[in-house]
Design an enzyme around this catalytic site. Structure first.
Site, PDB file in Angstrom:
ATOM      1  CG  MET A   1      -0.060  -0.042   2.147  1.00  0.00           C
ATOM      2  SD  MET A   1      -1.353  -1.085   3.541  1.00  0.00           S
ATOM      3  CE  MET A   1      -1.382  -2.399   3.099  1.00  0.00           C
ATOM      4  N   PRO A   2       1.644   1.364  -1.544  1.00  0.00           N
ATOM      5  CG  PRO A   2       2.939   1.064  -2.425  1.00  0.00           C
ATOM      6  CD  PRO A   2       2.229   0.907  -2.115  1.00  0.00           C
ATOM      7  CE1 TYR A   3      -0.095  10.480  -0.455  1.00  0.00           C
ATOM      8  CE2 TYR A   3       1.677  11.001   0.415  1.00  0.00           C
ATOM      9  CZ  TYR A   3       1.213  11.164  -0.272  1.00  0.00           C
ATOM     10  OH  TYR A   3       1.076  12.907  -0.018  1.00  0.00           O
TER      11      TYR A   3
END
Lengths: 67, 67, 67, 67, 67, 67
Positions: free
Chosen positions: D1-3
């Site tokens: 779940m990268p940002y």
């Protein structure tokens, strides 16, 4: 002395809704962590849907497809 | 190679004032930590007062009350 | 009520140097924009050199090559 | 779940170019770290050249001098 | 698809308190702006008190003086 | 002179993988927007799974449930 940054897509949040977010997150930090309201900052960024991607696509396109 | 982000409320900072902030913070990092000016980035964000909260309230409202 | 975030590589900045950065940037904002010291926040992030890239390379590698 | 947050100067990136950035960085995270595309966020900020400093100077001035 | 970043000083927030912050701010965004819970991200940063300044001083020093 | 911040959960990204992310995103910005590699910054933040929430829950809990 918490600092909170909320990023949402720019689609018409009203001033009253922003006030509710600011009040709500400030109270949450006070209630959960006993943080001082007086030195709690909240900054809301409203981001164009062309500039926000999820799952590799612009939100603009995702929303158009759902219409 | 420092990176600095300065967030201020949007109320008329001039280009000259922004230039002073950029020069000042770059020199500060050079003087205190011997950082290389050439690779020092400074980004200034100007935030609407409706989108900035302190002590649970929008800056817009805090300022209106003080008038 | 400015908010300032300073990111530097993690290589031994002392508590005294951090205090100088915090005081310096707070005074800069007061002098240039007449900002209220009492509500000026400064947050310093120290980043591992493996996690900072410039020109497509990790700072760790750039520094090793210069030795 | 990268940002992922990408900051660039505001000088005419098209919607198509932004789409390429979003797709490209999402695929990069999937390929290198096996991250889930569905929960990868990318936000692009376009910053006025008066508000971006490098080497102690506004980008506006650096660019004017190069003309 | 909101993104929220909460910065607090590092002084012992428990995993349960962090869970309450995450759940609370997600519900707030759902209630106020009808945002989709499934794509709401919350990231909490815990910052050393030496690295956080307010009113030109490190939080470490402000707290020591109050003892 | 782009600035890119990549936030991922802290679960063992190697130095080599971080190098690939840094090189990949720098090349992407060069290819798509003709940005100067020399002044492209990339900063990777690795976040504890207790401090990252999605859909109102800590990533720690989401992952434990999937085991």
């Amino acid at each position: 002395m918490p600092y909170v940054n909320i990023k949402i897509t720019k689609d018409g949040a009203t001033s009253e809704q922003k006030a509710l977010l600011i009040e709500g997150v400030t109270s949450l930090l006070q209630n959960v962590l006993n943080k001082n309201r007086a030195t709690t900052f909240v900054i809301i960024d409203e981001v164009e849907t062309d500039n926000w991607g999820i799952a590799g696509e612009q939100v603009t396109k995702i929303r158009n497809r759902k219409k």
